[in-house]
Write an enzyme that holds these catalytic residues in place. Structure first.
Site, PDB file in Angstrom:
ATOM      1  N   SER A   1       0.912  -1.322  -0.069  1.00  0.00           N
ATOM      2  CA  SER A   1      -0.025  -0.067   0.121  1.00  0.00           C
ATOM      3  C   SER A   1       0.827   1.417   0.033  1.00  0.00           C
ATOM      4  CB  SER A   1      -1.016  -0.033   1.228  1.00  0.00           C
ATOM      5  OG  SER A   1      -0.280   0.812   2.132  1.00  0.00           O
ATOM      6  N   LYS A   2       0.298   2.356  -0.290  1.00  0.00           N
ATOM      7  CA  LYS A   2       1.097   3.650  -0.469  1.00  0.00           C
ATOM      8  C   LYS A   2       1.737   3.908   0.863  1.00  0.00           C
ATOM      9  CE  LYS A   2      -0.044   4.679  -5.207  1.00  0.00           C
ATOM     10  NZ  LYS A   2      -0.622   5.560  -5.982  1.00  0.00           N
ATOM     11  N   ARG A   3       0.985   3.514   1.724  1.00  0.00           N
ATOM     12  CA  ARG A   3       1.424   4.212   3.366  1.00  0.00           C
ATOM     13  C   ARG A   3       2.558   2.989   3.730  1.00  0.00           C
ATOM     14  NH1 ARG A   3      -3.739   5.590   2.018  1.00  0.00           N
ATOM     15  NH2 ARG A   3      -4.208   3.353   2.325  1.00  0.00           N
ATOM     16  N   ASP A   4       2.918   1.883   3.094  1.00  0.00           N
ATOM     17  CA  ASP A   4       3.697   0.863   3.697  1.00  0.00           C
ATOM     18  C   ASP A   4       4.805   1.481   3.834  1.00  0.00           C
ATOM     19  OD1 ASP A   4       5.305  -1.323   4.083  1.00  0.00           O
ATOM     20  OD2 ASP A   4       4.459  -2.584   2.610  1.00  0.00           O
TER      21      ASP A   4
END
Ligand code: GLU
Length: 487
Positions: free
Chosen positions: A253-256
């Protein structure tokens, strides 16, 4: 066969992501492999999510990676404009056509009504799906809604009882039932088309032959195929490339934060674009043989969609670093120096502009680490010892310095250094030979005391090069310090 034309269609909502770069790369490689065209189209219809300047930044990163396009917002082309929000008139023409043919309709459902319908369906244990209650309003009903001030969206009338078959180049035959899909919005009340509609009109008019994109778009494809059919366009070949998973096997995920995900971050850290291209080419695609290192041109020659796997790709950060290290080793030293300078400067180690002597010094410094460096930013930490005035000796270092031959070796070496006029690696080589002759010590017993005394470390780059770079005066000072205080 029609000319091969592929496209990358980023939404300008942020930085160029690894996944996006891979989609662009695969699309580019496929087009170039077949002597076709690659197009970059900016899908900016989701205006609330657009970020000012993101399109330019993404394009700059694609260029940096060496991915060039034949048509796009900056270079133009015969099928422009290549920015969706400049194409609303075109979309409206096709929407009018669908409305006229009864394949789409004005829908007056308000957000609140839509939400209520969904909640009721969920409460009944159904999969939410637009009911289509307003498919066939009478002119009177429509007039009433207009009078209430409702602004209609346009919905696509999903045909009933149809099986939509996708022959995906990667996933094989995939079927969807139209009955599982509710009538969906193709134009919002404010006049903007939705992605699923714009993408069809654009791909069709831009004569895209192969739509290569991430697997997350597979579920959009049946909607798009229905629109192709409704408009009388021939659908392109679809190729949905697999997801990219993080090191733990979870969807990235882009927040990873366990993975650096944006291309500009890699550029900042001093990665080489051709290494990144090589690495991302292997995210889902595999070459025929064992060889994994490919130049961009070699990739054009060997890439094929047939060898793209259905199985998810794993993003292995260690492998990316390793691969970049391989490219750094092979790159001309000058190039790595240019990459390293901003990092040394940011760390306060040097100040640009460098004069010739300083440049030569930095070049020699970087040369010492070129073999070992995985990306340019590492130079700061790796070369720390060259910028310290005071050295502290760890317990381990003290143990080395406590060996019996150390005083003899260091004193003999110090003497030669003090006498020397020149302190180049070759001079130092001669000094070691001389010390060996005088003391009888060689190999580790000879070199290790000097290395540890001067650098504080047991490991490091080439010793002669390091000593020369640390410089005669500092070497003398450190040897004195050890002889006087530590021994
Ligand atoms: N704008 C879409 C995205 O950024 C592209 C989808 C497509 O390639 O059809 O994901």
């Amino acid at each position: 066969m029609d000319r091969v034309r592929t496209r990358y269609a980023p939404s300008p909502t942020g930085h160029l992501h690894i996944g996006g770069a891979r989609t662009a790369l695969f699309s580019y490689l496929h087009a170039k492999r077949h002597g076709g065209d690659f197009i970059v189209r900016i899908e900016d219809t989701d205006t609330e999510r657009n970020v000012e300047g993101a399109d330019e930044k993404q394009m700059a990163m694609l260029k940096w990676l060496g991915i060039k396009w034949d048509e796009g917002v900056d270079v133009g082309g015969p099928y422009g404009p290549y920015r969706c929000m400049e194409r609303t008139e075109i979309y409206n023409r096709y929407i009018d056509q669908l409305l006229k043919e009864g394949k789409a309709y004005l829908s007056y459902t308000t957000k609140e009504e839509l939400e209520k319908e969904r909640e009721e369906q969920i409460a009944r244990g159904e999969v939410p799906k637009y009911s289509g209650w307003d498919r066939d309003l009478t002119p009177e009903q429509r007039a009433k809604f207009e009078a209430e001030g409702r602004v209609p969206s346009v919905r696509f009338r999903v045909p009933e009882g149809k099986t939509i078959v996708i022959e995906d180049e990667i996933r094989g035959t995939v079927k969807f039932e139209s009955d599982g899909i509710g009538d969906f919005v193709i134009r919002r009340p404010d006049g903007r088309p939705t992605y699923n509609f714009a993408v069809v009109v654009d791909d069709a008019l831009m004569k895209i032959s192969h739509v290569i994109r991430g697997e997350e778009h597979l579920s959009n494809t049946p909607k798009q195929i229905m629109i192709y059919e409704a408009l009388g366009f021939k659908p392109p070949v679809f190729a949905h490339i697999p997801l990219i998973l993080n090191g733990e096997g979870k969807k990235m995920s882009k927040r990873d934060e366990s993975i650096i995900q944006f291309i500009d971050q890699y550029k900042e850290l001093g990665y080489l674009p051709e290494a990144i291209v090589n690495f991302i080419s292997l995210l889902g695609w595999s070459p025929e043989g064992e060889e994994e290192m490919f130049t961009p041109q070699e990739l054009v020659d060997v890439f094929s969609l047939e060898r793209v796997s259905k199985a998810p790709a794993i993003f292995d950060t260690g492998k990316l670093k390793w691969m970049n290290g391989q490219y750094i080793k092979k790159a001309p030293l000058e190039r790595i120096v240019e990459l390293a300078i901003p990092h040394l400067e940011k760390a306060g180690r040097i100040q640009t502009p460098l004069d010739e002597e300083q440049k030569a010094w930095v070049t020699r410094l970087v040369a010492l680490y070129q073999e070992q460096m995985e990306y340019a930013a590492e130079i700061v930490e790796l070369s720390d010892l060259f910028f310290q005035d005071e050295i502290s000796y760890s317990e381990q270092a003290r143990q080395v310095l406590a060996e019996e031959q150390v005083p003899v070796v260091l004193k003999a070496f110090l003497e030669l250094v003090q006498q020397s006029a020149s302190f180049e690696p070759d001079d130092i080589k001669k000094m070691f030979k001389q010390v060996q002759k005088e003391t009888g010590y060689k190999g580790k017993k000879l070199f290790m005391p000097v290395r540890v005394a001067v650098t504080g470390l047991e490991h490091g780059p080439d010793l002669r090069g390091s000593l020369s770079l640390i410089g005669r005066d500092r070497v003398i000072k450190r040897l004195h310090q050890v002889i006087d205080n530590v021994l």
